[in-house]
Design a protein around this motif. Structure first.
Motif, short mmCIF file in Angstrom:
data_model
loop_
_atom_site.label_atom_id
_atom_site.label_comp_id
_atom_site.label_asym_id
_atom_site.label_seq_id
_atom_site.Cartn_x
_atom_site.Cartn_y
_atom_site.Cartn_z
N GLU A 238 -1.79 3.45 -3.26
CA GLU A 238 -3.16 3.74 -2.82
C GLU A 238 -3.30 5.19 -2.39
OE1 GLU A 238 -5.74 0.75 -0.58
OE2 GLU A 238 -5.28 2.23 1.00
N SER A 239 -4.42 5.79 -2.78
CA SER A 239 -4.73 7.15 -2.36
C SER A 239 -4.93 7.21 -0.84
CB SER A 239 -6.02 7.64 -3.04
OG SER A 239 -5.93 7.54 -4.43
N ASP A 240 -4.55 8.32 -0.25
CA ASP A 240 -4.76 8.49 1.19
C ASP A 240 -6.25 8.43 1.55
OD1 ASP A 240 -2.04 8.75 1.64
OD2 ASP A 240 -2.08 10.93 1.38
N SER A 241 -7.10 8.90 0.63
CA SER A 241 -8.54 8.98 0.91
C SER A 241 -9.30 7.76 0.39
CB SER A 241 -9.11 10.23 0.25
OG SER A 241 -8.93 10.18 -1.17
N TYR A 242 -8.59 6.70 0.02
CA TYR A 242 -9.25 5.57 -0.65
C TYR A 242 -10.39 4.97 0.19
CZ TYR A 242 -10.00 0.95 -2.67
OH TYR A 242 -10.57 -0.17 -3.21
N ALA A 243 -10.17 4.78 1.47
CA ALA A 243 -11.15 4.08 2.31
C ALA A 243 -12.47 4.83 2.43
CB ALA A 243 -10.56 3.83 3.69
N THR A 244 -12.44 6.15 2.30
CA THR A 244 -13.65 6.95 2.52
C THR A 244 -14.17 7.62 1.26
OG1 THR A 244 -12.28 8.87 3.11
CG2 THR A 244 -13.00 7.42 4.91
N ALA A 245 -13.50 7.44 0.13
CA ALA A 245 -13.88 8.15 -1.09
C ALA A 245 -15.21 7.65 -1.64
CB ALA A 245 -12.79 7.98 -2.15
N ALA A 246 -16.03 8.56 -2.14
CA ALA A 246 -17.31 8.20 -2.75
C ALA A 246 -17.10 7.55 -4.12
CB ALA A 246 -18.19 9.43 -2.89
N ASN A 247 -16.06 7.99 -4.82
CA ASN A 247 -15.74 7.44 -6.14
C ASN A 247 -14.30 6.92 -6.11
OD1 ASN A 247 -18.20 8.26 -7.78
ND2 ASN A 247 -17.55 10.25 -6.98
N ARG A 248 -14.12 5.66 -6.45
CA ARG A 248 -12.79 5.06 -6.39
C ARG A 248 -12.67 3.94 -7.42
NH1 ARG A 248 -13.13 2.07 -0.44
NH2 ARG A 248 -15.22 1.18 -0.71
N VAL A 249 -11.41 3.61 -7.73
CA VAL A 249 -11.13 2.54 -8.69
C VAL A 249 -10.11 1.58 -8.09
CG1 VAL A 249 -11.68 3.91 -10.73
CG2 VAL A 249 -9.34 3.91 -9.85
N ASP A 250 -10.32 0.30 -8.35
CA ASP A 250 -9.33 -0.73 -8.05
C ASP A 250 -8.69 -1.14 -9.37
OD1 ASP A 250 -9.82 -0.72 -5.38
OD2 ASP A 250 -10.82 -2.67 -5.30
N ILE A 251 -7.37 -1.01 -9.47
CA ILE A 251 -6.67 -1.29 -10.72
C ILE A 251 -5.68 -2.43 -10.50
CG2 ILE A 251 -5.15 -0.35 -12.51
CD1 ILE A 251 -6.23 2.44 -11.82
N PHE A 252 -5.80 -3.47 -11.31
CA PHE A 252 -4.88 -4.62 -11.26
C PHE A 252 -4.28 -4.79 -12.66
CE2 PHE A 252 -8.26 -5.19 -8.20
CZ PHE A 252 -7.58 -5.51 -7.03
N VAL A 253 -2.95 -4.78 -12.74
CA VAL A 253 -2.28 -4.88 -14.04
C VAL A 253 -1.32 -6.06 -14.02
CG1 VAL A 253 -0.81 -3.72 -15.72
CG2 VAL A 253 -2.44 -2.38 -14.36
N GLU A 254 -1.44 -6.93 -15.03
CA GLU A 254 -0.50 -8.03 -15.23
C GLU A 254 0.01 -7.92 -16.66
OE1 GLU A 254 -2.35 -11.74 -14.50
OE2 GLU A 254 -2.97 -11.25 -12.46
N GLY A 255 1.34 -8.02 -16.84
CA GLY A 255 1.84 -7.85 -18.19
C GLY A 255 3.21 -8.41 -18.42
N GLY A 256 3.61 -8.37 -19.69
CA GLY A 256 4.94 -8.81 -20.10
C GLY A 256 5.85 -7.61 -20.28
N ALA A 257 6.38 -7.47 -21.50
CA ALA A 257 7.29 -6.36 -21.79
C ALA A 257 6.46 -5.13 -22.14
CB ALA A 257 8.21 -6.73 -22.94
N ALA A 258 5.78 -4.59 -21.14
CA ALA A 258 4.83 -3.50 -21.36
C ALA A 258 5.30 -2.21 -20.71
CB ALA A 258 3.47 -3.89 -20.81
N SER A 259 4.74 -1.11 -21.21
CA SER A 259 4.95 0.20 -20.61
C SER A 259 3.62 0.63 -19.99
CB SER A 259 5.40 1.20 -21.67
OG SER A 259 5.41 2.52 -21.15
N ILE A 260 3.63 0.85 -18.68
CA ILE A 260 2.40 1.15 -17.95
C ILE A 260 2.51 2.53 -17.31
CG2 ILE A 260 0.78 0.39 -16.19
CD1 ILE A 260 1.11 -1.63 -18.41
N GLN A 261 1.53 3.38 -17.57
CA GLN A 261 1.41 4.67 -16.90
C GLN A 261 0.05 4.75 -16.23
OE1 GLN A 261 2.30 7.57 -20.10
NE2 GLN A 261 3.88 8.32 -18.73
N ILE A 262 0.05 5.16 -14.96
CA ILE A 262 -1.20 5.39 -14.25
C ILE A 262 -1.10 6.77 -13.64
CG2 ILE A 262 -2.78 4.57 -12.47
CD1 ILE A 262 -1.60 1.78 -12.85
N LEU A 263 -1.91 7.68 -14.15
CA LEU A 263 -1.78 9.09 -13.81
C LEU A 263 -3.03 9.61 -13.12
CD1 LEU A 263 -0.27 10.20 -17.24
CD2 LEU A 263 0.97 9.58 -15.17
#
Length: 263
Positions: A238-263
């Motif tokens: 979680e971003s340090d500024s998440y609670a007060t940010a005007a623009n934010r995203v909630d990301i939930f990932v469920e997977g099998g043998a996957a390669s996940i990058q979140i940048l």
């Protein structure tokens, strides 16, 4: 007529007629054994010859869906093998514009001020040997004018999705053995993202200035999260500024043998 519909229509009809004839004693005794052998031979020949007899549609189609007063929209992409590109760029007054190679079956409905659109791959064949081996190539441009909800149902494809300048509140992705690169919205307020993937490569890019809460669960996943922007906490990032940010995203990932990058 779609190839899988034709094939299974013939098979079911022939089986039904044969079983009926056998049950009323029309067929000679023991003939049913020859029937099953013949049916297997027919199926094998269909798999070998069918793709040569029924060439996939490779013509380019265009689609232009107007807003017609809609104030919000839900768009579902049902894409098979091939390439998918989604971005902003629809003209003024248009909800969606695009070009489609390989075919598309669009449906659109209105529920009050909500426009519901479903883009389904044409000639989507699931019988082995009858696949559209050249795949589908879609280039879709969406409106910036109204809030959107997007759902992607994808097979073995390569998808490039740039939502940077779009107002997307909800994103759902269900994908198999695919490659997905998605740029998330930069000024949509709150955006919720849910990804369910199999043996896929998924790269999600969060624009600078957008905060994120990230949860990743299950599977033999290779996970690469930019912890300088999204520090790891107790079971999530979680971003340090998440609670007060005007623009934010909630990301939930469920997977099998996957390669996940979140940048």
């Amino acid at each position: 007529m779609r190839k899988n519909t034709l094939f299974w229509g013939i098979v079911v009809t022939v089986i039904g007629i044969t079983l009926l004839a056998n049950s009323i004693g029309v067929l000679p005794q023991g003939w049913l054994n020859f029937f099953w052998a013949g049916l297997l031979i027919f199926a094998g020949l269909w798999f070998l010859i069918g793709p040569r007899l029924f060439k996939p549609n490779r013509e380019e189609e265009t689609l232009d869906l107007p807003l017609e007063g809609a104030r919000r929209a839900s768009i579902r992409f049902n894409h098979g093998a091939g390439r998918l590109s989604v971005r902003d760029g629809a003209g003024t007054g248009a909800l969606l514009q695009g070009t489609f190679v390989g075919g598309v079956q669009p449906t659109a409905e209105r529920l009050g001020d909500l426009a519901e659109v479903h883009l389904k791959a044409d000639n989507l064949v699931i019988v082995p040997g009858l696949l559209n081996t050249e795949g589908f190539s879609w280039d879709v441009r969406l409106t910036r004018e109204i809030p959107l909800e997007l759902k992607f149902e994808m097979g073995a494809n390569e998808a490039q999705v740039d939502l940077t300048h779009l107002k997307v509140a909800d994103i759902k992705v269900e994908t198999g053995a695919s490659s997905l690169v998605m740029m998330l919205p930069e000024q949509a307020g709150m955006t919720r993202v849910k990804v369910e993937c199999g043996a896929a490569s998924v790269r999600l890019r969060v624009p600078e200035g957008v905060a994120a809460h990230i949860e990743v669960s299950s599977g033999l996943m290779g996970i690469d999260v930019n912890t300088s922007r999204f520090p790891k906490r107790d079971g999530f990032y979680e971003s340090d500024s998440y609670a007060t940010a005007a623009n934010r995203v909630d990301i939930f990932v469920e997977g099998g043998a996957a390669s996940i990058q979140i940048l």
